[in-house]
Design a protein around this motif. Sequence first.
Motif, PDB file in Angstrom:
ATOM      1  N   GLY A   1       0.927  -1.267   0.021  1.00  0.00           N
ATOM      2  CA  GLY A   1       0.010  -0.025  -0.068  1.00  0.00           C
ATOM      3  C   GLY A   1       0.851   1.289   0.164  1.00  0.00           C
ATOM      4  N   ILE A   2       2.060   1.272   0.508  1.00  0.00           N
ATOM      5  CA  ILE A   2       2.811   2.311   0.634  1.00  0.00           C
ATOM      6  C   ILE A   2       4.248   2.264  -0.068  1.00  0.00           C
ATOM      7  CG2 ILE A   2       4.303   3.971   2.151  1.00  0.00           C
ATOM      8  CD1 ILE A   2       2.218   3.472   4.221  1.00  0.00           C
ATOM      9  N   ARG A   3       4.340   2.737  -1.220  1.00  0.00           N
ATOM     10  CA  ARG A   3       5.609   2.368  -2.042  1.00  0.00           C
ATOM     11  C   ARG A   3       6.572   3.511  -1.644  1.00  0.00           C
ATOM     12  NH1 ARG A   3       4.490  -1.074  -6.455  1.00  0.00           N
ATOM     13  NH2 ARG A   3       2.392  -2.239  -6.000  1.00  0.00           N
ATOM     14  N   HIS A   4       7.747   2.874  -1.776  1.00  0.00           N
ATOM     15  CA  HIS A   4       8.887   3.637  -1.312  1.00  0.00           C
ATOM     16  C   HIS A   4      10.218   2.704  -2.130  1.00  0.00           C
ATOM     17  CE1 HIS A   4      11.282   6.721   0.793  1.00  0.00           C
ATOM     18  NE2 HIS A   4      12.014   5.608   1.227  1.00  0.00           N
ATOM     19  N   ALA A   5      11.058   3.666  -2.778  1.00  0.00           N
ATOM     20  CA  ALA A   5      12.178   2.802  -3.328  1.00  0.00           C
ATOM     21  C   ALA A   5      13.421   4.019  -3.158  1.00  0.00           C
ATOM     22  CB  ALA A   5      12.051   2.692  -4.696  1.00  0.00           C
TER      23      ALA A   5
END
Length: 259
Positions: free
Chosen positions: A27-31
Amino acid sequence: MRGLAASLAAGEVRRIPAQTTHARRGGIRHAFRYHVDYMILCPETARPRQLFSIDRLNLASFHSRDHGGPRGQGRGAAWAREVLGEAGLDTAGLTIALITQPRLLGLWFTPVSFWLALCGDDLLAVIAEVNNTFGHRHSYLCHLPDFAPITPQDEMVAQKVFYVSPFQRIAGSYRFHFDLRPDRFGVRIAQIDGAEGLIATMTGPITPLRSRDLLASLIRRPGGAARVLTLIFWNALRLRLKGARYQSPPPPPAQEISR
């Protein structure tokens, strides 16, 4: 020309100017993607260099107590041989190597290091030594049935039992892939927890450890462990601002190794 294992066993220390990536799923994308300086050595035979020392302060250094056992009380390669022996691998005649970030000016922290059991240049087992920012450590032993040589296509699975990120549950599994060549190392770790999880990679060439490269790394990426911790906390802040829920750290697992 000697192979990688033979060179390490003869005391050579090599550098891995690596690129690491993390991509969070769900649900929470981060890269993010960063360059990080690793080294590969055989702690039992490694020789110091002009700007690199063993168990002594220098620009860059390796300290045995940093690895192999509880944080700050490590036993180095003797611990790795003990763990592998208890798992059924006869380590007599094998090269035990370690991929880790060195201390820079005495400061040390690395999220993960990798112990390698090498028969010639065949990779028979890996111990992934994982550290969190709360002073805890847990290790995952990866190998194939009967300790067959590991290829880049092989996948090894371990249950996640250790608290690493305050924004992820201790649930699901890790799927490890390793690619070790004479001139290159790569690892891919996928953490799967239903629709959640992350994919982490680290890849880079294996090159000679030269004083000029150590100096250049310090200029390009100053701070060593302080830089690594700053990047960890910076990305934690970014996740918190995206709405990720903080989960307090539980006690570490009673068992030191997941096999």
